[in-house]
Design an enzyme around this catalytic site. Structure first.
Site, short mmCIF file in Angstrom:
data_model
loop_
_atom_site.label_atom_id
_atom_site.label_comp_id
_atom_site.label_asym_id
_atom_site.label_seq_id
_atom_site.Cartn_x
_atom_site.Cartn_y
_atom_site.Cartn_z
N HIS A 306 -12.14 -56.57 12.71
CA HIS A 306 -11.32 -57.42 13.58
C HIS A 306 -11.86 -57.35 14.99
O HIS A 306 -12.34 -56.29 15.41
CB HIS A 306 -9.86 -56.96 13.55
CG HIS A 306 -8.93 -57.99 14.08
ND1 HIS A 306 -8.67 -58.14 15.42
CD2 HIS A 306 -8.23 -58.95 13.44
CE1 HIS A 306 -7.83 -59.15 15.58
NE2 HIS A 306 -7.55 -59.67 14.40
N ASP A 363 -5.72 -59.78 5.97
CA ASP A 363 -6.10 -60.60 4.82
C ASP A 363 -6.51 -59.80 3.60
O ASP A 363 -6.66 -60.35 2.52
CB ASP A 363 -7.24 -61.55 5.23
CG ASP A 363 -6.79 -62.56 6.26
OD1 ASP A 363 -5.71 -63.12 6.07
OD2 ASP A 363 -7.50 -62.76 7.26
#
Ligand code: CMC
Length: 429
Positions: A306, A363
């Site tokens: 991320h 996710d």
């Protein structure tokens, strides 16, 4: 007391003000940099650039903190409805009982979709991706719901925001029904926001949908966890496009397009495709860990890494726990969950992943949750989009209310040809 940093160049100095946020985040205000020095800044991917000040969402990527309007996302996932969370993001505080009732009535009243829009759906090629369809449909909403001349600007904005929250959910379920060649199921006033969506997806004339409490709860948590994430790619798209003063539908449509990408919201679909590939490849996840580490191989471990979180994504923690609880209560055994857990176990101990701060993001487990609820894989990113809608709307509204918000127009450092004369065609080589 106002703080400054001093920039020295070629013997001259310029003082740049320091801006400090309520959580101590520091920024250098370079508003006057170009006019005073002739310099611009260069920051590919905007990794060091604050595009705005915002009072909506706080995240700390080192500590793994996420709060909406100050409230930890863990508390919202535990206690709030998605509707309350949407209200909180857009209006800045949780609604009281009357406000929530009023909001619910407005959402219910606006939940139907113009029947002429059905023809649009039916004319998309069957293989179209639902994100492309959703983005086009949201943009088309402006034609079906034009500005009402008699409303004040504030009322008009409230109505547009409500229409989006109410209708996008209906439109998503419509696209699923049409893709299956089934009759549409309309929203019902007696069902909650999450129940209604599941009912519109799965009710058929021959098999009534039985509300499954665990599925409804999972969907509630899924949508709350996706509701906002400060200046991510799709939210920035909404703000940038909105800065040209286009209508809200067009700005949200651009956010949906950005979210579609596999490095952003499309990762939830990509994770399931990757886990399925690993399963079909005999469950050899070590091979995929090696592929992810190989700089010559374009493969990336989907659902890992991320831009902001350099630790475990707090949303992924909640999602993983919920995934276990949901599968247990629905008595589902999903082999992809076993592969995902083994992959996580090995990857998070691997020096490459540790050194690069690569941990599971939201996710990584969300697709397994959606599969358990019965959502088809190509609809996963649409589910993300419905969840992110309150955040996009809140961020758009904040930018429109900001007296300092200007049209977004970055600069560049030109690296092309310097000037040379036009060559007539006969003289070209
Ligand atoms: N697998 C393997 N290596 C990775 C991965 C990954 N998933 N993510 C980053 N890296 C490596 C990358 O190769 C680079 O290595 P090096 O410095 O040695 O060249 C380093 O980590 C930094 O990568 P980056 O691409 O510069 O980092 P970024 O901040 O620009 O990208 C990201 C963030 C999310 C796009 C990236 O981590 C990624 O592609 N992840 C996989 C896709 C994914 O799961 N996306 C969902 C994000 S969460 C949902 C959302 O909010 O959108």
């Amino acid at each position: 007391m106002e703080e400054f940093v001093t920039l020295t160049y070629n013997g001259s100095e310029i003082k740049l003000p320091v801006v400090i946020g309520t959580e101590g985040e520091k920024a250098i205000d370079i508003t006057n940099l170009r006019s005073e020095t002739g310099f611009i800044t260069l920051d590919p991917g905007y990794a060091n650039t604050g595009s705005c000040t915002s009072a909506i969402t706080f995240m700390d990527g080192e500590k793994g903190i996420l709060r909406y309007r100050g409230i930890p996302v863990e508390q919202l996932a535990e206690n709030a409805t998605f509707k309350e969370t949407a209200y909180l993001l857009i209006h800045g505080r949780l609604p009281n009982r009357d406000e929530l009732t009023q909001f619910s009535i407005m959402l219910n009243d606006n939940s139907l979709v113009h029947t002429d829009m059905k023809a649009f759906y039916q004319n998309f090629p069957r293989a179209s991706h639902p994100m492309g369809i959703l983005s086009s449909m949201v943009n088309a909403m402006r034609s079906f719901y034009p500005i009402l001349e008699n409303e004040s600007e504030k009322e008009e904005i409230t109505l547009t925001m409500t229409r989006l929250l109410a209708k996008v959910r209906t439109m998503a379920a419509m696209s699923y029904k049409i893709s299956r060649g089934h009759e549409l199921v309309l929203p019902r006033p007696d069902l909650t926001y999450c129940e209604n969506f599941l009912n519109m997806m799965f009710e058929t004339p021959v098999k009534p949908y039985e509300i499954n409490r665990a599925a409804v709860n999972a969907l509630r948590v899924f949508w709350i966890l996706h509701a906002d994430h400060e200046q991510n790619c799709s939210t920035s798209a909404v703000r940038v496009v909105g800065s040209a003063r286009v209508n809200l539908y067009a700005a949200i449509s651009s956010g949906i397009s950005a979210l579609w990408g596999p490095l952003h919201g499309g990762a939830n679909q990509a994770v399931i495709e990757m886990l399925t590939e690993i399963q079909e490849d005999g469950g050899n996840f070590n091979k995929y860990i090696e592929k992810a580490k190989d700089k010559k191989d374009p493969f990336r471990m989907m659902g890992f890494g991320h831009r902001v979180y350099k630790t475990y994504d707090p949303r992924a923690k909640i999602m993983k726990k919920m995934c276990d609880e949901l599968l247990e209560s629905m008595n589902i055994k999903d082999p992809l969950l076993d592969i995902a857990k083994e992959l996580e176990e090995v990857a998070t101990k691997d020096p490459y992943f540790v050194d690069h701060n690569l941990y599971p993001n939201i996710d990584f487990y969300s697709g397994i949750v959606l599969r358990a609820i019965g959502i088809p894989t190509n609809m996963f990113t649409v589910m993300f989009a419905i969840g992110r809608l309150p955040g996009w709307i809140a961020q758009w509204k904040e930018s429109m209310d900001d007296p300092k918000w200007k049209i977004c127009r970055p600069r560049q450092v030109y690296t092309g040809n310097t000037a040379f004369d036009f060559v007539p065609i006969h003289a070209r080589r």
